[in-house]
Scaffold this active site. Structure first.
Site, short mmCIF file in Angstrom:
data_model
loop_
_atom_site.label_atom_id
_atom_site.label_comp_id
_atom_site.label_asym_id
_atom_site.label_seq_id
_atom_site.Cartn_x
_atom_site.Cartn_y
_atom_site.Cartn_z
N HIS A 109 -4.36 2.94 0.90
CA HIS A 109 -4.27 1.49 0.70
C HIS A 109 -5.40 1.04 -0.23
O HIS A 109 -6.54 1.48 -0.06
CB HIS A 109 -4.37 0.79 2.07
CG HIS A 109 -4.23 -0.68 1.96
ND1 HIS A 109 -3.00 -1.30 1.80
CD2 HIS A 109 -5.15 -1.68 1.95
CE1 HIS A 109 -3.19 -2.61 1.70
NE2 HIS A 109 -4.48 -2.86 1.79
N LEU A 144 0.30 -2.73 10.59
CA LEU A 144 0.28 -2.81 9.13
C LEU A 144 -1.09 -2.35 8.62
O LEU A 144 -2.10 -3.03 8.84
CB LEU A 144 0.55 -4.26 8.69
CG LEU A 144 0.49 -4.54 7.19
CD1 LEU A 144 1.59 -3.81 6.44
CD2 LEU A 144 0.57 -6.05 6.93
N ASP A 145 -1.13 -1.19 7.97
CA ASP A 145 -2.37 -0.64 7.39
C ASP A 145 -3.50 -0.59 8.44
O ASP A 145 -4.65 -0.91 8.13
CB ASP A 145 -2.81 -1.48 6.18
CG ASP A 145 -1.75 -1.50 5.09
OD1 ASP A 145 -1.13 -0.45 4.84
OD2 ASP A 145 -1.51 -2.58 4.51
N GLU A 174 -8.58 6.23 -5.73
CA GLU A 174 -7.46 6.70 -4.89
C GLU A 174 -7.09 8.14 -5.28
O GLU A 174 -6.89 9.00 -4.42
CB GLU A 174 -6.22 5.81 -5.08
CG GLU A 174 -6.39 4.40 -4.57
CD GLU A 174 -5.09 3.60 -4.66
OE1 GLU A 174 -4.01 4.17 -4.48
OE2 GLU A 174 -5.17 2.38 -4.91
C1 GRF Z 1 -1.37 2.40 -4.72
O1 GRF Z 1 -2.26 1.38 -5.10
C2 GRF Z 1 -1.50 2.66 -3.24
O2 GRF Z 1 -2.77 2.42 -2.76
C3 GRF Z 1 -0.53 1.67 -2.65
O3 GRF Z 1 0.53 1.62 -3.57
C4 GRF Z 1 0.08 2.00 -4.86
C5 GRF Z 1 0.95 3.15 -5.30
O4 GRF Z 1 0.71 3.52 -6.60
N1 GRF Z 1 -0.16 2.06 -1.33
P1 GRF Z 1 1.37 4.86 -7.18
O5 GRF Z 1 2.88 4.75 -6.97
O6 GRF Z 1 0.77 6.01 -6.47
O7 GRF Z 1 1.02 4.83 -8.64
#
Ligand code: GRF
Length: 217
Positions: A109, A144-145, A174
């Site tokens: 997230h 949720l999260d 990420e």
């Molecule tokens: C990311 O920002 C993730 O944190 C959220 O949705 C987005 C997905 O991006 N859950 P991608 O499809 O991996 O580019």
């Protein structure tokens, strides 16, 4: 080594970071299947390009969330998946999947949870005026999260940030921490006690992070 199934709905940059980590040997995992609820998700192209099986499960083909999840569960179990990785999967998970994979579903997230769960997260962070944001890898529970947190990464929020620039800075983190979290799982180093997740032999950062430079107006 862990067998994973990745659930996607969109562009799949996180999926790509996982594929890259597997291919460069930093992640000891086998991606058994990529499942999307959207037939046009670019993530599916990414998977196909790397010879990974893809399946589209259309929401409209199932009368309830539980029946949709039962189909996803069947596909995952059939392929020997041990860990379910949500990577931009834009659907809430029902008890059918949760019970099929207890503490075996993780999500990423783009905020420092519990701040800013849900959607339009970067806008919420900018509107609130936080000085730091980031991303969170967590186990999925019924909320949720809201499940136990495995790893977080912090990024500064700059005065000149837009939703897009903040999103880009967070996304880079990420892509770094999601493969790392899966690797920890794969090595059997993750232990959950209540809400707290402990990582065996992990090293906490020495220094506290500091506030970004203060602008004097
Ligand atoms: C990311 O920002 C993730 O944190 C959220 O949705 C987005 C997905 O991006 N859950 P991608 O499809 O991996 O580019």
């Amino acid at each position: 080594m862990v067998n994973i199934g990745v659930l996607v709905s969109g562009s799949g940059t996180n999926l790509q970071s996982i594929i890259d980590a597997v291919e460069n040997g930093s992640l000891s995992a086998s991606i058994k299947v990529v499942i999307s609820n959207k037939a046009d998700a670019f993530a599916l192209e990414r998977a196909k390009k790397h010879g990974i099986e893809t399946v589209v499960v259309r929401v409209k083909d199932f009368p309830s969330r539980e029946l949709f999840d039962a189909e996803v569960l069947r596909l995952l179990k059939e392929r020997g998946v041990e860990l379910v990785v949500l990577a931009g999967f834009m659907r809430l998970i029902s008890s059918v999947l949760l019970e099929g994979f207890p503490m075996r579903i993780i999500n990423i997230h783009p905020s420092l949870l519990p701040s800013f769960p849900g959607l339009e997260v970067q806008k919420a962070a900018l509107d609130y005026g936080v000085k730091f944001s980031g991303c969170t890898v967590h186990f999925v529970d019924g909320g949720l999260d809201s499940g136990p947190i495995i790893i977080q990464a912090v990024v500064p929020v700059k005065d000149e940030d837009t939703i897009e620039s903040l999103q880009k800075r967070i996304l880079a983190e990420e892509h770094r921490i999601y493969p790392q979290a899966i690797q920890l799982f794969s090595e059997g180093r993750i232990q959950v006690r209540g809400r707290r997740v402990f990582v065996r032999d992990s090293q906490a950062p020495e220094k506290a992070v500091e506030n970004p430079k203060v602008t004097i107006l």
